[in-house]
Write a protein that holds these residues in place. Structure first.
Motif, PDB file in Angstrom:
ATOM      1  N   THR A  65       5.362 -16.044  -4.364  1.00 15.08           N
ATOM      2  CA  THR A  65       5.589 -14.685  -3.880  1.00 15.08           C
ATOM      3  C   THR A  65       5.061 -13.638  -4.847  1.00 15.08           C
ATOM      4  OG1 THR A  65       7.659 -15.588  -2.984  1.00 15.08           O
ATOM      5  CG2 THR A  65       7.302 -13.221  -2.769  1.00 15.08           C
ATOM      6  N   ASP A  66       5.253 -13.850  -6.152  1.00 11.95           N
ATOM      7  CA  ASP A  66       4.706 -12.902  -7.129  1.00 11.95           C
ATOM      8  C   ASP A  66       3.189 -12.832  -7.048  1.00 11.95           C
ATOM      9  OD1 ASP A  66       7.054 -11.982  -8.143  1.00 11.95           O
ATOM     10  OD2 ASP A  66       6.983 -13.127 -10.011  1.00 11.95           O
ATOM     11  N   ALA A  67       2.563 -14.009  -6.954  1.00  6.57           N
ATOM     12  CA  ALA A  67       1.103 -14.026  -6.855  1.00  6.57           C
ATOM     13  C   ALA A  67       0.639 -13.324  -5.588  1.00  6.57           C
ATOM     14  CB  ALA A  67       0.592 -15.460  -6.890  1.00  6.57           C
ATOM     15  N   LEU A  68       1.391 -13.482  -4.508  1.00  4.37           N
ATOM     16  CA  LEU A  68       1.043 -12.817  -3.259  1.00  4.37           C
ATOM     17  C   LEU A  68       1.077 -11.303  -3.406  1.00  4.37           C
ATOM     18  CD1 LEU A  68       0.519 -12.734  -0.185  1.00  4.37           C
ATOM     19  CD2 LEU A  68       3.013 -12.853   0.128  1.00  4.37           C
ATOM     20  N   VAL A  69       2.206 -10.753  -3.884  1.00  3.57           N
ATOM     21  CA  VAL A  69       2.311  -9.294  -3.932  1.00  3.57           C
ATOM     22  C   VAL A  69       1.341  -8.696  -4.943  1.00  3.57           C
ATOM     23  CG1 VAL A  69       4.676  -9.263  -3.060  1.00  3.57           C
ATOM     24  CG2 VAL A  69       4.292  -9.369  -5.529  1.00  3.57           C
ATOM     25  N   HIS A  70       1.091  -9.392  -6.053  1.00  3.82           N
ATOM     26  CA  HIS A  70       0.119  -8.888  -7.017  1.00  3.82           C
ATOM     27  C   HIS A  70      -1.295  -8.978  -6.458  1.00  3.82           C
ATOM     28  CE1 HIS A  70       2.463  -7.783 -10.508  1.00  3.82           C
ATOM     29  NE2 HIS A  70       3.213  -8.844 -10.313  1.00  3.82           N
ATOM     30  N   ALA A 106       0.822  -1.211   0.000  1.00  4.70           N
ATOM     31  CA  ALA A 106       0.000   0.000   0.000  1.00  4.70           C
ATOM     32  C   ALA A 106       0.853   1.258   0.000  1.00  4.70           C
ATOM     33  CB  ALA A 106      -0.931  -0.004   1.204  1.00  4.70           C
ATOM     34  N   ASP A 107       2.060   1.151   0.546  1.00  3.08           N
ATOM     35  CA  ASP A 107       2.959   2.310   0.618  1.00  3.08           C
ATOM     36  C   ASP A 107       3.526   2.684  -0.748  1.00  3.08           C
ATOM     37  OD1 ASP A 107       4.059   4.303   2.204  1.00  3.08           O
ATOM     38  OD2 ASP A 107       5.930   3.208   2.500  1.00  3.08           O
ATOM     39  N   GLY A 108       3.534   1.739  -1.680  1.00  3.53           N
ATOM     40  CA  GLY A 108       3.927   2.019  -3.064  1.00  3.53           C
ATOM     41  C   GLY A 108       5.420   2.230  -3.253  1.00  3.53           C
ATOM     42  N   GLY A 109       5.778   2.772  -4.415  1.00  2.00           N
ATOM     43  CA  GLY A 109       7.176   2.968  -4.768  1.00  2.00           C
ATOM     44  C   GLY A 109       7.810   1.693  -5.272  1.00  2.00           C
ATOM     45  N   GLY A 163      -4.145  -1.154  -4.495  1.00  3.67           N
ATOM     46  CA  GLY A 163      -4.022  -0.208  -5.600  1.00  3.67           C
ATOM     47  C   GLY A 163      -2.827   0.718  -5.417  1.00  3.67           C
ATOM     48  N   GLY A 164      -2.715   1.701  -6.301  1.00  5.60           N
ATOM     49  CA  GLY A 164      -1.640   2.681  -6.220  1.00  5.60           C
ATOM     50  C   GLY A 164      -0.415   2.296  -7.016  1.00  5.60           C
ATOM     51  N   PRO A 165       0.444   3.276  -7.333  1.00  5.50           N
ATOM     52  CA  PRO A 165       1.647   3.004  -8.130  1.00  5.50           C
ATOM     53  C   PRO A 165       2.690   2.228  -7.337  1.00  5.50           C
ATOM     54  CG  PRO A 165       1.628   5.288  -7.420  1.00  5.50           C
ATOM     55  CD  PRO A 165       0.307   4.704  -7.009  1.00  5.50           C
ATOM     56  N   ILE A 166       3.238   1.204  -7.959  1.00  4.60           N
ATOM     57  CA  ILE A 166       4.264   0.393  -7.306  1.00  4.60           C
ATOM     58  C   ILE A 166       5.088  -0.302  -8.374  1.00  4.60           C
ATOM     59  CG2 ILE A 166       2.882  -1.738  -7.110  1.00  4.60           C
ATOM     60  CD1 ILE A 166       4.113  -2.039  -4.256  1.00  4.60           C
ATOM     61  N   ARG A 167       6.328  -0.592  -8.045  1.00  2.00           N
ATOM     62  CA  ARG A 167       7.198  -1.359  -8.944  1.00  2.00           C
ATOM     63  C   ARG A 167       7.886  -2.434  -8.114  1.00  2.00           C
ATOM     64  NH1 ARG A 167      10.351   2.303 -10.278  1.00  2.00           N
ATOM     65  NH2 ARG A 167      12.391   1.718  -9.453  1.00  2.00           N
TER      66      ARG A 167
END
Length: 391
Positions: free
Chosen positions: A272-277, A222-225, A284-288
């Motif tokens: 792990t990818d499925a978790l973070v996605h 949620a913190d994004g970046g 929501g929000g911008p994240i990389r």
């Protein structure tokens, strides 16, 4: 068909269950179908993390609930619906249980075999079913994938497990927790024989989780970046919503199910990818997301399972915690609510905490530590990236 009085009583219990703070909604409890065979349920503990979920579901099902604990976390909103007995298992004060009978006893907080022995001395022959909540930490080897309930258990290496106390456990938690849980399981069988169900949860998550081990992940997303994702994104992770665990335990009581069960989820492989996605789909929000190899993280002194909670690389001694065999529990009725529901409810609960508690995340690395790691990784090599929601 239940009588009108029974229907009204069950509706009142469902409303009471739904009114429990930070537990569940009155609407969700009202949708629970009442049982036509109410039980007398004794819950040892009951006011911690998962106990209130058991209480809420049991009340909604129409059961008669008694709690036994030290009374340090009172729940006045249960008055009139739950019998509350006080005692202290650490000092052996079980007088409130003497001469009483219940259909089932759910033992939530026990890590000491002596506690199981003492309860057995008081309740043996006075309960029909004993459910002991253990842990997947009981296994001798937590590294391999697919650990089944029949895998060897951790051996106690001390002099006498029945002589261990809370003080001795706290002094060496890492070495004693698993072996003492295993010894407590054995004591449960000695005291109650075949009428025992042993539940071994994995990481318990969701609303009311004070450890923040899972909570760190959705808060960080949620913190994004730019966010560090450990490994290649394929390492499996497992956890279970405390509500799914608590409600299933009550259903085990209703069916008088015995045996041993690994209680973790989900019912599919979650990488792990499925978790973070999945978390990002909720927040929501911008994240990389940037993958950082486990060997690099090890070089940087990262504590797997702590700095990056509930996650372990494939060659770690606790890697098996992310891929425990849970088929037996699923076959016995364990069900899982969607990850998105767990995350949404968890974040809503977290937002309702006092400001100082909400600002203090009790697990996971700090943002400053993560930024330094990412900078160090970028300086060494260009990592692969997954872009998500950059708008």
């Amino acid at each position: 068909m239940p009588s009108r009085r029974a229907v009204l009583k069950t509706a009142a219990l469902a409303a009471a269950a739904g009114a429990l703070p930070n537990v569940t909604s009155a609407a969700s409890m009202a949708r629970v179908t009442p049982t036509d065979r109410p039980l007398r349920i004794l819950i040892l503990g009951g006011t911690g993390f998962t106990g209130p979920f058991q209480v809420a579901y049991a009340l909604a099902r129409g059961h008669q609930v008694t709690l036994f604990n030290r009374g340090r976390r009172p729940a006045p909103e249960w008055a009139g619906h739950v019998e509350q007995l006080q005692g202290d298992r650490d000092t052996g004060d079980l007088r409130a249980l003497e001469g009483r009978e219940w259909d089932v006893c759910i033992d939530n907080p026990t890590t000491l075999p002596a506690w199981v022995r003492d309860v057995g001395h008081v309740l043996r022959g006075r309960i029909g079913h004993y459910i002991f909540v253990s842990s997947i930490s009981v296994y001798a080897d937590s590294g391999p994938a697919g650990i089944t309930e029949d895998a060897p258990l951790a051996a106690y290496a001390g002099v006498d497990p029945l002589a261990e106390t809370q003080a001795s456990l706290a002094a060496d938690m890492a070495a004693l927790f698993g072996p003492l849980k295993a010894a407590s399981e054995a004591e449960a069988r000695r005291q109650f024989g075949a009428r025992v169900a042993i539940v071994r949860p994995g990481f318990i998550v969701g609303p009311r989780d004070e450890t923040d081990r899972f909570t760190w992940w959705p808060l960080r997303v949620a913190d994004g970046g730019e966010m560090l994702v450990p490994g290649d994104g394929r390492d499996p992770v497992q956890c279970i919503d405390g509500r799914d665990l608590g409600e299933w335990i009550v259903r085990l009581a209703e069916t008088r199910t015995s045996g041993v069960f690994n209680a973790t989820g989900p019912d599919y492989r979650l990488g792990t990818d499925a978790l973070v996605h999945g978390l990002h789909a909720v927040t929501g929000g911008p994240i990389r997301f940037t993958h950082v190899p486990a060997d690099f993280l090890a070089e940087q002194g990262i504590a797997f399972g702590a700095d990056l909670p509930i996650w372990f690389p494939a060659d770690h001694r606790f890697a098996g915690f992310g891929q425990v065999d849970n088929r037996r529990a699923i076959e016995s009725g364990l069900r899982f609510r969607p990850l998105a529901t767990t995350v949404s409810d968890l974040l809503a609960w977290h937002r309702g905490l006092p400001d100082d508690r909400r600002r203090t995340v009790r697990a996971g690395m700090s943002r400053a530590r993560e930024t330094a790691l990412l900078q160090a990784w970028h300086a060494r090599a260009a990592p692969s990236r997954i872009d998500a929601g950059t708008s």
